[in-house]
Design a protein around this motif. Structure first.
Motif, PDB file in Angstrom:
ATOM      1  N   UNK A 143       0.682  -1.237   0.078  1.00 50.67           N
ATOM      2  CA  UNK A 143      -0.017   0.105  -0.085  1.00 50.67           C
ATOM      3  C   UNK A 143       0.864   1.287  -0.193  1.00 50.67           C
ATOM      4  N   UNK A 144       0.614   2.136   0.779  1.00 44.22           N
ATOM      5  CA  UNK A 144       1.309   3.429   0.962  1.00 44.22           C
ATOM      6  C   UNK A 144       2.630   3.307   1.370  1.00 44.22           C
ATOM      7  N   UNK A 145       2.932   2.196   2.036  1.00 45.19           N
ATOM      8  CA  UNK A 145       4.494   1.997   2.474  1.00 45.19           C
ATOM      9  C   UNK A 145       5.406   1.956   1.192  1.00 45.19           C
ATOM     10  N   UNK A 146       4.888   1.699   0.080  1.00 49.45           N
ATOM     11  CA  UNK A 146       5.747   1.560  -1.050  1.00 49.45           C
ATOM     12  C   UNK A 146       6.746   2.678  -1.252  1.00 49.45           C
ATOM     13  N   UNK A 147       6.143   3.884  -1.098  1.00 50.04           N
ATOM     14  CA  UNK A 147       7.214   4.957  -1.238  1.00 50.04           C
ATOM     15  C   UNK A 147       8.213   4.929  -0.176  1.00 50.04           C
ATOM     16  N   UNK A 148       7.808   4.897   1.108  1.00 50.26           N
ATOM     17  CA  UNK A 148       8.801   4.755   2.237  1.00 50.26           C
ATOM     18  C   UNK A 148      10.011   3.684   1.797  1.00 50.26           C
ATOM     19  N   UNK A 149       9.516   2.569   1.344  1.00 50.29           N
ATOM     20  CA  UNK A 149      10.727   1.554   0.959  1.00 50.29           C
ATOM     21  C   UNK A 149      11.503   1.942   0.116  1.00 50.29           C
ATOM     22  N   UNK A 150      10.793   2.443  -1.112  1.00 48.49           N
ATOM     23  CA  UNK A 150      11.597   2.850  -2.108  1.00 48.49           C
ATOM     24  C   UNK A 150      12.706   4.010  -1.694  1.00 48.49           C
ATOM     25  N   UNK A 151      12.201   4.969  -0.872  1.00 46.35           N
ATOM     26  CA  UNK A 151      13.319   6.126  -0.186  1.00 46.35           C
ATOM     27  C   UNK A 151      14.334   5.321   0.393  1.00 46.35           C
ATOM     28  N   UNK A 152      13.821   4.351   1.352  1.00 47.66           N
ATOM     29  CA  UNK A 152      14.963   3.356   2.251  1.00 47.66           C
ATOM     30  C   UNK A 152      16.001   2.742   1.356  1.00 47.66           C
ATOM     31  N   UNK A 153      15.197   2.127   0.272  1.00 47.32           N
ATOM     32  CA  UNK A 153      16.128   1.380  -0.726  1.00 47.32           C
ATOM     33  C   UNK A 153      17.096   2.311  -1.421  1.00 47.32           C
ATOM     34  N   UNK A 154      16.815   3.500  -1.773  1.00 45.87           N
ATOM     35  CA  UNK A 154      17.697   4.511  -2.623  1.00 45.87           C
ATOM     36  C   UNK A 154      18.699   4.910  -1.671  1.00 45.87           C
ATOM     37  N   UNK A 155      18.177   5.206  -0.285  1.00 45.67           N
ATOM     38  CA  UNK A 155      19.502   5.923   0.450  1.00 45.67           C
ATOM     39  C   UNK A 155      20.439   4.611   1.017  1.00 45.67           C
TER      40      UNK A 155
END
Length: 75
Positions: free
Chosen positions: A11-23
Motif C-alpha cells: 500500500x502506501x508504504x511503497x514510497x517509504x520502502x523505495x526511499x529507504x532502498x535508494x538511500x
C-alpha cells in the motif's frame, strides 16, 4: 521494482520502502537484503526486503533459484 501484488500488499508504504532502498543503494540483486525497522505505514515491526534478480534480467527465476532464495532467507 515491486511487482503489482507486492505493491498492493504494501500500500502506501511503497514510497517509504523505495526511499529507504535508494538511500541504502539497494538494487534488488539476488541475495541482497534491506532491513527496515518499524516501517511507516505497515503493521509490522520489521520488514526484510530480499532481492531476487536484477531488473535488467529478462529471465524469470527458475524453481531452483526460488529454492536457493528461500534457503538464503532462512539462513
Amino acid at each position: 521494482a515491486f511487482g503489482a501484488e507486492t505493491a498492493k500488499l504494501l500500500g502506501g508504504a511503497v514510497d517509504v520502502i523505495r526511499k529507504a532502498a535508494a538511500s541504502a543503494s539497494f538494487k534488488g540483486k539476488a541475495s541482497s537484503t534491506l532491513e527496515l525497522w518499524g516501517p511507516e505505514g505497515l503493521k509490522f515491526d520489521r520488514l526484510l526486503v530480499v532481492g531476487a534478480a536484477p531488473k535488467e534480467s529478462p529471465a524469470s527465476p527458475s524453481p531452483t533459484d526460488i529454492l536457493s532464495l528461500g534457503g538464503y532467507v532462512m539462513g
